[in-house]
Design a protein around this motif. Structure first.
Motif, mmCIF file in Angstrom:
data_model
loop_
_atom_site.group_PDB
_atom_site.id
_atom_site.type_symbol
_atom_site.label_atom_id
_atom_site.label_comp_id
_atom_site.label_asym_id
_atom_site.label_seq_id
_atom_site.Cartn_x
_atom_site.Cartn_y
_atom_site.Cartn_z
ATOM 1 N N ARG A 8 -37.233 18.101 -5.885
ATOM 2 C CA ARG A 8 -37.208 18.888 -4.339
ATOM 3 C C ARG A 8 -35.459 19.345 -4.273
ATOM 4 N N LYS A 13 -35.453 21.931 1.108
ATOM 5 C CA LYS A 13 -35.130 21.063 2.378
ATOM 6 C C LYS A 13 -34.792 22.461 3.096
ATOM 7 N N SER A 16 -37.922 24.449 4.429
ATOM 8 C CA SER A 16 -38.632 23.394 4.883
ATOM 9 C C SER A 16 -38.278 23.162 6.666
ATOM 10 N N ASP A 17 -36.946 23.063 6.637
ATOM 11 C CA ASP A 17 -36.383 22.919 7.984
ATOM 12 C C ASP A 17 -36.645 24.124 9.086
ATOM 13 N N ARG A 20 -40.360 24.650 9.643
ATOM 14 C CA ARG A 20 -40.978 23.732 10.872
ATOM 15 C C ARG A 20 -40.379 23.840 12.108
ATOM 16 N N TYR A 25 -42.292 22.381 15.350
ATOM 17 C CA TYR A 25 -42.646 21.070 15.052
ATOM 18 C C TYR A 25 -44.172 20.780 15.221
ATOM 19 N N TYR A 34 -44.583 17.373 16.710
ATOM 20 C CA TYR A 34 -43.814 16.422 16.023
ATOM 21 C C TYR A 34 -42.372 16.558 16.290
ATOM 22 N N ARG A 37 -40.390 13.568 16.010
ATOM 23 C CA ARG A 37 -40.049 13.232 14.273
ATOM 24 C C ARG A 37 -40.365 14.116 13.586
ATOM 25 N N GLN A 39 -39.887 14.916 10.690
ATOM 26 C CA GLN A 39 -40.000 14.471 9.245
ATOM 27 C C GLN A 39 -41.414 14.194 8.920
ATOM 28 N N GLN A 42 -44.941 18.318 6.961
ATOM 29 C CA GLN A 42 -44.427 18.820 5.522
ATOM 30 C C GLN A 42 -44.816 20.215 5.450
ATOM 31 N N SER A 65 -49.079 17.883 9.158
ATOM 32 C CA SER A 65 -48.784 16.613 9.195
ATOM 33 C C SER A 65 -49.058 16.039 7.721
#
Length: 160
Positions: A8, A13, A16-17, A20, A25, A34, A37, A39, A42, A65
């Motif tokens: 990764r 990263k 993904s951020d 999301r 989220y 989410y 949380r 994290q 995915q 999720s």
């Protein structure tokens, strides 16, 4: 069948951020929030992350999720149906599979793969900038915001 681990990268990263955040989220399968949380969400790559041609393509992922990700990986027909619903296809936002066919075509482009391998640091900065931009938007603006992949340009020969 044994699977090898795919490292990764920072670009993964940041992508993904950003994605999301864009999704609010929310798991795109269950609709579960989410925010408390993040994290727990995915990126589920429609065409595996090992394919560098579309590894950093936002049209190649669903935001899921951990449970939903495993569920989609276990049921490929459902994975395709959800992808079409989110990104467009005969069961989703359009009456054709133009988006899916375009993604499949991009996935076979070796020049795109070479570009991504050689420029993943730049790609990471691209998604970091998008993530920071999303932080400044209202919910309404985020809903309208479209994330584009970094610009890939094939080599061209200039004619003098």
């Amino acid at each position: 069948m044994a699977f090898r681990s795919i490292k990764r990268l920072t670009a993964d990263k940041h992508m993904s951020d950003a994605l999301r955040k864009k999704a609010g989220y929310i798991c795109q399968l269950t609709g579960k929030d989410y925010s408390d949380r993040p994290q727990g969400l995915q990126l589920s790559h429609f065409i595996g992350r090992g394919n560098w041609s579309v590894r950093f393509d936002p049209k190649n992922v669903l935001i899921l999720s951990a449970w939903a990700h495993k569920e989609m990986e276990s049921h490929p027909v459902n994975h395709i149906a959800l992808w079409r619903e989110i990104h467009g296809g005969i069961y989703g936002r359009s009456e054709s599979d133009a988006e899916l066919n375009a993604l499949l075509a991009r996935s076979t482009c070796t020049d795109r793969a070479k570009y991504a391998r050689a420029n993943h640091a730049i790609i990471g900065k691209h998604y970091l900038a998008i993530s920071k931009e999303i932080d400044q938007l209202t919910e309404e603006e985020i809903a309208e915001y479209e994330i584009h992949p970094p610009v890939y340009r094939e080599r061209t020969t200039l004619i003098a």
